[in-house]
Design a protein around this motif. Sequence first.
Motif, PDB file in Angstrom:
ATOM      1  N   MET B   1       0.773  -1.229  -0.041  1.00 45.76           N
ATOM      2  CA  MET B   1       0.074   0.054  -0.126  1.00 45.76           C
ATOM      3  C   MET B   1       0.836   1.207  -0.091  1.00 45.76           C
ATOM      4  N   THR B   2       0.474   2.241  -1.126  1.00 49.89           N
ATOM      5  CA  THR B   2       1.312   3.558  -1.005  1.00 49.89           C
ATOM      6  C   THR B   2       0.704   4.482  -0.215  1.00 49.89           C
ATOM      7  N   LEU B   3       1.399   5.482   0.093  1.00 50.24           N
ATOM      8  CA  LEU B   3       0.728   6.585   1.161  1.00 50.24           C
ATOM      9  C   LEU B   3      -0.409   7.273   0.235  1.00 50.24           C
ATOM     10  N   GLN B   4      -0.165   7.312  -1.093  1.00 48.73           N
ATOM     11  CA  GLN B   4      -1.352   7.838  -1.861  1.00 48.73           C
ATOM     12  C   GLN B   4      -2.517   7.143  -1.609  1.00 48.73           C
ATOM     13  N   GLU B   5      -2.336   5.771  -1.782  1.00 54.65           N
ATOM     14  CA  GLU B   5      -3.584   4.860  -1.508  1.00 54.65           C
ATOM     15  C   GLU B   5      -4.109   5.040  -0.197  1.00 54.65           C
ATOM     16  N   LEU B   6      -3.518   5.124   0.781  1.00 52.23           N
ATOM     17  CA  LEU B   6      -3.618   5.309   1.903  1.00 52.23           C
ATOM     18  C   LEU B   6      -4.804   6.351   2.303  1.00 52.23           C
ATOM     19  N   TYR B   7      -4.081   7.619   1.725  1.00 49.02           N
ATOM     20  CA  TYR B   7      -4.908   8.889   1.811  1.00 49.02           C
ATOM     21  C   TYR B   7      -6.313   8.870   0.920  1.00 49.02           C
ATOM     22  N   LEU B   8      -6.178   8.037  -0.149  1.00 50.41           N
ATOM     23  CA  LEU B   8      -7.425   7.988  -1.018  1.00 50.41           C
ATOM     24  C   LEU B   8      -8.438   7.076  -0.187  1.00 50.41           C
ATOM     25  N   LYS B   9      -8.113   6.206   0.526  1.00 49.74           N
ATOM     26  CA  LYS B   9      -8.966   5.238   1.259  1.00 49.74           C
ATOM     27  C   LYS B   9      -9.607   6.137   2.316  1.00 49.74           C
ATOM     28  N   ILE B  10      -8.779   6.955   2.878  1.00 50.08           N
ATOM     29  CA  ILE B  10      -9.573   7.579   4.213  1.00 50.08           C
ATOM     30  C   ILE B  10     -10.180   8.903   3.686  1.00 50.08           C
ATOM     31  N   ASN B  11     -10.271   9.240   2.385  1.00 52.00           N
ATOM     32  CA  ASN B  11     -10.392  10.642   1.956  1.00 52.00           C
ATOM     33  C   ASN B  11      -9.750  11.777   2.467  1.00 52.00           C
ATOM     34  N   GLY B  12      -8.655  11.433   2.405  1.00 51.48           N
ATOM     35  CA  GLY B  12      -7.671  12.749   2.839  1.00 51.48           C
ATOM     36  C   GLY B  12      -7.194  13.261   1.518  1.00 51.48           C
ATOM     37  N   ASN B  13      -6.430  14.253   1.871  1.00 51.62           N
ATOM     38  CA  ASN B  13      -5.837  14.950   0.773  1.00 51.62           C
ATOM     39  C   ASN B  13      -4.247  14.922   0.684  1.00 51.62           C
ATOM     40  N   PHE B  14      -3.689  13.978  -0.203  1.00 48.63           N
ATOM     41  CA  PHE B  14      -2.246  13.709  -0.125  1.00 48.63           C
ATOM     42  C   PHE B  14      -1.369  14.817  -0.560  1.00 48.63           C
ATOM     43  N   ALA B  15      -2.161  15.656  -1.540  1.00 51.28           N
ATOM     44  CA  ALA B  15      -1.225  16.905  -1.942  1.00 51.28           C
ATOM     45  C   ALA B  15      -1.121  17.802  -1.041  1.00 51.28           C
ATOM     46  N   GLU B  16      -2.143  18.178   0.001  1.00 50.63           N
ATOM     47  CA  GLU B  16      -2.003  19.045   1.020  1.00 50.63           C
ATOM     48  C   GLU B  16      -0.853  18.538   2.063  1.00 50.63           C
ATOM     49  N   ALA B  17      -0.866  17.159   2.262  1.00 46.34           N
ATOM     50  CA  ALA B  17      -0.036  16.656   3.259  1.00 46.34           C
ATOM     51  C   ALA B  17       1.567  16.973   2.588  1.00 46.34           C
ATOM     52  N   GLN B  18       1.612  16.658   1.343  1.00 44.41           N
ATOM     53  CA  GLN B  18       2.879  17.053   0.911  1.00 44.41           C
ATOM     54  C   GLN B  18       3.528  18.370   0.963  1.00 44.41           C
ATOM     55  N   GLY B  19       2.381  19.262   0.708  1.00 48.61           N
ATOM     56  CA  GLY B  19       2.799  20.765   0.736  1.00 48.61           C
ATOM     57  C   GLY B  19       3.163  20.973   2.056  1.00 48.61           C
ATOM     58  N   ARG B  20       2.688  20.639   3.130  1.00 47.47           N
ATOM     59  CA  ARG B  20       2.838  20.841   4.608  1.00 47.47           C
ATOM     60  C   ARG B  20       4.255  20.071   5.023  1.00 47.47           C
ATOM     61  N   LEU B  21       4.382  18.874   4.717  1.00 45.72           N
ATOM     62  CA  LEU B  21       5.478  18.094   5.229  1.00 45.72           C
ATOM     63  C   LEU B  21       6.520  17.647   4.362  1.00 45.72           C
ATOM     64  N   MET B  22       6.564  18.145   3.149  1.00 44.67           N
ATOM     65  CA  MET B  22       7.505  17.787   2.188  1.00 44.67           C
ATOM     66  C   MET B  22       7.896  16.656   1.795  1.00 44.67           C
ATOM     67  N   LYS B  23       8.571  15.623   2.658  1.00 46.02           N
ATOM     68  CA  LYS B  23       9.038  14.413   2.356  1.00 46.02           C
ATOM     69  C   LYS B  23       7.682  13.075   2.701  1.00 46.02           C
ATOM     70  N   ASP B  24       7.814  12.252   1.891  1.00 41.41           N
ATOM     71  CA  ASP B  24       7.145  11.195   2.191  1.00 41.41           C
ATOM     72  C   ASP B  24       7.354  10.482   3.605  1.00 41.41           C
ATOM     73  N   SER B  25       8.606  10.510   3.772  1.00 38.79           N
ATOM     74  CA  SER B  25       9.132   9.821   5.287  1.00 38.79           C
ATOM     75  C   SER B  25       8.429  10.457   6.211  1.00 38.79           C
ATOM     76  N   PHE B  26       8.111  11.959   6.271  1.00 39.48           N
ATOM     77  CA  PHE B  26       7.637  12.685   7.139  1.00 39.48           C
ATOM     78  C   PHE B  26       6.172  12.407   7.376  1.00 39.48           C
ATOM     79  N   ILE B  27       5.523  12.383   6.099  1.00 38.64           N
ATOM     80  CA  ILE B  27       3.946  12.060   5.991  1.00 38.64           C
ATOM     81  C   ILE B  27       3.589  10.867   6.754  1.00 38.64           C
ATOM     82  N   GLU B  28       4.400   9.862   6.429  1.00 35.46           N
ATOM     83  CA  GLU B  28       4.222   8.651   6.975  1.00 35.46           C
ATOM     84  C   GLU B  28       4.624   8.468   8.409  1.00 35.46           C
ATOM     85  N   LYS B  29       5.627   9.333   8.821  1.00 38.31           N
ATOM     86  CA  LYS B  29       5.852   9.398  10.322  1.00 38.31           C
ATOM     87  C   LYS B  29       4.549  10.006  11.294  1.00 38.31           C
TER      88      LYS B  29
END
Lengths: 551, 119
Positions: B1-29
Amino acid sequence: MVKNQILIVDDSEINREMLRLILEDEYDIVEAGNGKEAIEIIEKGDHVFRLVLLDLVMPVMSGYEALQEFKNRGWHHNLPVIIISGDSTDEALSKAYDLGAADFFAKPYNPQIVLRRVTNVISSREYAYRDLLTGAYNRLGFLQMANNFLQKCEDRTKFAIMFFDLKNFKAINSLLGTEGGDAVLRQTFNGMVHAELEPIFISRFEADHFVCLVEKRKIDVAKLIQESNQTLEWNGHSMQFRFRTGICHIDNDSDVINFVDRAKLSLNYIDDEYLKPYAIFDDNMAQNYINAAAVTSEFETSMANEEFKVYYQPVMETATGKIASAEALIRWIHPERGFVRPDLFIPALEKDGFISKLDLFVDKKVNQVMQLWKEQGLVTVPVSINLSWMDFYDQDMIQNILDNVAQRITTPGSVRYEITESSFAALKENRGDVLKALREQGAWLLMDDFGSGYSSLGMLMNYKFDILKIDMSFVRQLEKNPDVKHIIKMIIDMCHLLGMKVVAEGAETETQVNILREDACDYIQGYYFSKPLPEEEFKQFLAKCKEEGKI
Amino acid sequence: MTLQELYLKINGNFAEAQGRLMKDSFIEKFALMYLKDDSFINLQAAVDAENIADSFRAAHTLKGVAANLAFTELQLAATNLTEQLRPQTETANMELYTIVKAAHEKVVNALNEYSASKS
């Protein structure tokens, strides 16, 4: 350099961590879970926070309550708060601003905005603890940071305070203007930032004085000597400037200001500014270290306890070896510190205006003693009293002296006052006519420490003196430097032409006395004849003079 | 499962998370930190106890956390409950609370699934 510290207050760890991630490259972060925890952390005093990021809705103590508590404690003056909240309603904003919040940003965070606002708020408050010209800490900021740092470190004896005194700053200012002076200050600060010394904190402590907290092991005196000479290249000018450095090792738990004072004091022990432009505070200096604040706070009590004693140093007639007069000198015999040197406590008393009280005390005491001796049929000589430049700023003091002279004068010169060149400015600003009034009443005026300052000849042109006292630094050099003999001879001849007598101060050897006699110096004061004597010994000295017909 | 898939599944906004946390590793953390976050537990306890003030505070905190993580569906649900509770006159509206609970459970399940796919 140490990072600025920020306190993040939010009940959610995720929110705190996210802010930490955004800010931790540039700031040192501390976290609290609610308002109460935040207050406890600030009160504990382990940190010097430059900013608080405060959530509004939290359990235990809300952000609003915390703001109110900050205000109650007066923290809002120095500690800016940025509100971070999901609520950005007008009501929430206005309530937060009313309680003293500096700024506001809403969740979710935008990292760029967070960092920018944090930086803006911190820099808008920097004037309170930074010198805006150089970017160094100011006095307040330095003491705050250094005290906090030392409180937390395990072994504070690894550190030292360095006090840098810029030597020819006034000359630079007058040659290059204040802009040139500013350039020197900035260059100095930048030099310190990049120095191998790697100071932990740098401050422009006062005008042209810089103070640093450093690790002792990083102090390299060879480098210090080498770098004490600097060149400023500015607007096509090249200008030399120099430093003197006082160093004080931190050896106890007291406030940093004490070590700064000691480092500054050690500057006085630098003998050769070119060969060894630094001094390290040591035990010998410690004995002489008198806290100026302690002097003035103890002054009244010490006066009441009669710790101040008047000593008398005989002044001898050169031609005959007879006693001619004496100078009254104040001595402070402290119950704990013992003998306190006058050059240490008098400047402190001058600063706080207590010196006039002391001068008046000496004046009265000397008069009482001489009066008593006369009544007892003992011999006396005229005793001169020192007046401080401060006395001329004090109208009551001047009036007191004029009244006393009127009462006491018997023959011309039976009452005598010594003033120094430093009184010149005070006289000009205040009552220049007071000297004239004193002389008209028959008191004699002595110009003290002649030649030790800059305005000597101007003083002689403007005021009339009866006796001039050549500063002891001349007599001390008499045997070492052949030119000094000519300078002294010239001063003596000049005085005689102006109708003044001359006292040479500080004579210690027979050779010095012989030279002064050849040069027709009228009087000599110094250890060769006698050191300053306490009252009882001076009485015996006078009796002995009488016995030997030397009066 | 990717982070994008996770955000899709919970109706989250992955692009917004990326804008805030910059790196995927931070988004995951930070996303995984939600599993240890007690905002919802506090909300549940306050709602069960019918404590209006605590309910409001907990809903408000959950709203902030969800917003920062860009868990949009949970954020909206928590926002609605927060606004219902804001006057602090009535206990939590159970309908709104149930929507929050469902969104929370959706996030937790998806995060557990994401973790499992990584290990």
